[in-house]
Design a protein around this motif. Structure first.
Motif, PDB file in Angstrom:
ATOM      1  N   PRO A 132       0.789  -1.235   0.000  1.00  0.00           N
ATOM      2  CA  PRO A 132       0.000   0.000   0.000  1.00  0.00           C
ATOM      3  C   PRO A 132       0.823   1.288   0.000  1.00  0.00           C
ATOM      4  O   PRO A 132       0.340   2.322  -0.450  1.00  0.00           O
ATOM      5  CB  PRO A 132      -0.849  -0.110   1.264  1.00  0.00           C
ATOM      6  CG  PRO A 132      -0.167  -1.116   2.117  1.00  0.00           C
ATOM      7  CD  PRO A 132       0.561  -2.041   1.196  1.00  0.00           C
ATOM      8  N   LEU A 133       2.063   1.257   0.463  1.00  0.00           N
ATOM      9  CA  LEU A 133       2.874   2.472   0.510  1.00  0.00           C
ATOM     10  C   LEU A 133       3.667   2.703  -0.768  1.00  0.00           C
ATOM     11  O   LEU A 133       4.069   3.824  -1.064  1.00  0.00           O
ATOM     12  CB  LEU A 133       3.829   2.441   1.703  1.00  0.00           C
ATOM     13  CG  LEU A 133       3.161   2.303   3.064  1.00  0.00           C
ATOM     14  CD1 LEU A 133       4.203   2.272   4.159  1.00  0.00           C
ATOM     15  CD2 LEU A 133       2.145   3.405   3.300  1.00  0.00           C
ATOM     16  N   ALA A 134       3.911   1.636  -1.531  1.00  0.00           N
ATOM     17  CA  ALA A 134       4.725   1.753  -2.742  1.00  0.00           C
ATOM     18  C   ALA A 134       3.919   1.596  -4.031  1.00  0.00           C
ATOM     19  O   ALA A 134       4.451   1.778  -5.122  1.00  0.00           O
ATOM     20  CB  ALA A 134       5.853   0.723  -2.716  1.00  0.00           C
ATOM     21  N   TYR A 135       2.643   1.286  -3.926  1.00  0.00           N
ATOM     22  CA  TYR A 135       1.797   1.088  -5.107  1.00  0.00           C
ATOM     23  C   TYR A 135       1.521   2.425  -5.795  1.00  0.00           C
ATOM     24  O   TYR A 135       1.236   3.426  -5.147  1.00  0.00           O
ATOM     25  CB  TYR A 135       0.479   0.419  -4.709  1.00  0.00           C
ATOM     26  CG  TYR A 135      -0.462   0.246  -5.870  1.00  0.00           C
ATOM     27  CD1 TYR A 135      -0.182  -0.650  -6.885  1.00  0.00           C
ATOM     28  CD2 TYR A 135      -1.617   0.999  -5.960  1.00  0.00           C
ATOM     29  CE1 TYR A 135      -1.037  -0.805  -7.961  1.00  0.00           C
ATOM     30  CE2 TYR A 135      -2.482   0.855  -7.029  1.00  0.00           C
ATOM     31  CZ  TYR A 135      -2.180  -0.040  -8.025  1.00  0.00           C
ATOM     32  OH  TYR A 135      -3.015  -0.178  -9.094  1.00  0.00           O
ATOM     33  N   HIS A 136       1.614   2.444  -7.110  1.00  0.00           N
ATOM     34  CA  HIS A 136       1.371   3.648  -7.920  1.00  0.00           C
ATOM     35  C   HIS A 136      -0.005   3.531  -8.582  1.00  0.00           C
ATOM     36  O   HIS A 136      -0.115   2.981  -9.675  1.00  0.00           O
ATOM     37  CB  HIS A 136       2.452   3.793  -9.001  1.00  0.00           C
ATOM     38  CG  HIS A 136       3.798   4.085  -8.454  1.00  0.00           C
ATOM     39  ND1 HIS A 136       4.278   5.361  -8.304  1.00  0.00           N
ATOM     40  CD2 HIS A 136       4.776   3.268  -7.995  1.00  0.00           C
ATOM     41  CE1 HIS A 136       5.490   5.319  -7.790  1.00  0.00           C
ATOM     42  NE2 HIS A 136       5.812   4.056  -7.574  1.00  0.00           N
ATOM     43  N   PRO A 137      -1.065   4.049  -7.957  1.00  0.00           N
ATOM     44  CA  PRO A 137      -2.405   3.904  -8.530  1.00  0.00           C
ATOM     45  C   PRO A 137      -2.536   4.630  -9.861  1.00  0.00           C
ATOM     46  O   PRO A 137      -2.224   5.819  -9.956  1.00  0.00           O
ATOM     47  CB  PRO A 137      -3.320   4.527  -7.473  1.00  0.00           C
ATOM     48  CG  PRO A 137      -2.433   5.483  -6.734  1.00  0.00           C
ATOM     49  CD  PRO A 137      -1.064   4.872  -6.759  1.00  0.00           C
ATOM     50  N   GLY A 138      -2.927   3.894 -10.872  1.00  0.00           N
ATOM     51  CA  GLY A 138      -3.106   4.494 -12.195  1.00  0.00           C
ATOM     52  C   GLY A 138      -1.838   5.138 -12.741  1.00  0.00           C
ATOM     53  O   GLY A 138      -1.900   6.036 -13.560  1.00  0.00           O
ATOM     54  N   GLY A 139      -0.683   4.690 -12.259  1.00  0.00           N
ATOM     55  CA  GLY A 139       0.583   5.264 -12.705  1.00  0.00           C
ATOM     56  C   GLY A 139       0.958   6.549 -11.984  1.00  0.00           C
ATOM     57  O   GLY A 139       1.961   7.176 -12.289  1.00  0.00           O
ATOM     58  N   GLY A 140       0.138   6.954 -11.005  1.00  0.00           N
ATOM     59  CA  GLY A 140       0.402   8.190 -10.258  1.00  0.00           C
ATOM     60  C   GLY A 140       1.414   7.980  -9.146  1.00  0.00           C
ATOM     61  O   GLY A 140       2.143   6.992  -9.125  1.00  0.00           O
ATOM     62  N   GLU A 141       1.422   8.908  -8.212  1.00  0.00           N
ATOM     63  CA  GLU A 141       2.360   8.840  -7.099  1.00  0.00           C
ATOM     64  C   GLU A 141       1.927   7.791  -6.077  1.00  0.00           C
ATOM     65  O   GLU A 141       0.749   7.650  -5.785  1.00  0.00           O
ATOM     66  CB  GLU A 141       2.402  10.179  -6.354  1.00  0.00           C
ATOM     67  CG  GLU A 141       3.093  11.289  -7.074  1.00  0.00           C
ATOM     68  CD  GLU A 141       3.098  12.554  -6.237  1.00  0.00           C
ATOM     69  OE1 GLU A 141       4.196  13.017  -5.902  1.00  0.00           O
ATOM     70  OE2 GLU A 141       2.004  13.059  -5.923  1.00  0.00           O
ATOM     71  N   CYS A 142       2.917   7.115  -5.521  1.00  0.00           N
ATOM     72  CA  CYS A 142       2.634   6.221  -4.406  1.00  0.00           C
ATOM     73  C   CYS A 142       2.685   7.041  -3.113  1.00  0.00           C
ATOM     74  O   CYS A 142       3.121   8.198  -3.110  1.00  0.00           O
ATOM     75  CB  CYS A 142       3.641   5.071  -4.364  1.00  0.00           C
ATOM     76  SG  CYS A 142       5.332   5.550  -3.940  1.00  0.00           S
ATOM     77  N   VAL A 143       2.230   6.453  -2.028  1.00  0.00           N
ATOM     78  CA  VAL A 143       2.215   7.148  -0.746  1.00  0.00           C
ATOM     79  C   VAL A 143       3.618   7.627  -0.374  1.00  0.00           C
ATOM     80  O   VAL A 143       3.797   8.754   0.083  1.00  0.00           O
ATOM     81  CB  VAL A 143       1.629   6.245   0.372  1.00  0.00           C
ATOM     82  CG1 VAL A 143       1.810   6.879   1.744  1.00  0.00           C
ATOM     83  CG2 VAL A 143       0.165   5.946   0.099  1.00  0.00           C
ATOM     84  N   ASN A 144       4.625   6.785  -0.574  1.00  0.00           N
ATOM     85  CA  ASN A 144       5.996   7.181  -0.233  1.00  0.00           C
ATOM     86  C   ASN A 144       6.447   8.403  -1.032  1.00  0.00           C
ATOM     87  O   ASN A 144       7.150   9.270  -0.497  1.00  0.00           O
ATOM     88  CB  ASN A 144       6.961   6.019  -0.444  1.00  0.00           C
ATOM     89  CG  ASN A 144       6.815   4.956   0.625  1.00  0.00           C
ATOM     90  OD1 ASN A 144       6.525   5.256   1.781  1.00  0.00           O
ATOM     91  ND2 ASN A 144       6.998   3.708   0.246  1.00  0.00           N
TER      92      ASN A 144
END
Length: 90
Positions: free
Chosen positions: A20-32
């Motif tokens: 959940p912290l490193a996932y890039h939703p839709g190619g956007g920014e991840c939480v980190n």
């Protein structure tokens, strides 16, 4: 945002749940990534004299909860931030 869970492909949900912290939703920014960007911005804001008003989305506010108030990151990213609410940081 604004998409029903049932409309999100299962593979996307599984990828997010796995990291959940490193996932890039839709190619956007991840939480980190957002957290790094917010920390840089906050260092400039916090060093300025006086009071500063920042208008932003819930994501950066959640990152500030972690960075400024030491709320554990996984807890901070789940914090309920109401639309139009005011959050103060010192």
């Amino acid at each position: 945002e604004g998409v029903a869970w049932s409309a999100i492909p299962r593979a996307e949900i599984d990828a997010w749940a796995a990291s959940p912290l490193a996932y890039h939703p839709g190619g956007g920014e991840c939480v980190n990534d957002v957290l790094r960007r917010v920390r840089r911005a906050w260092s400039g804001i916090a060093s300025a004299a006086g009071t500063t008003l920042v208008v932003t989305h819930a994501g950066p506010i959640r990152c500030l909860l972690h960075a400024v108030q030491d709320v554990p990151l996984l807890q901070a990213i789940q914090a309920g931030i109401a639309y139009g609410s005011v959050t103060r940081f010192a």
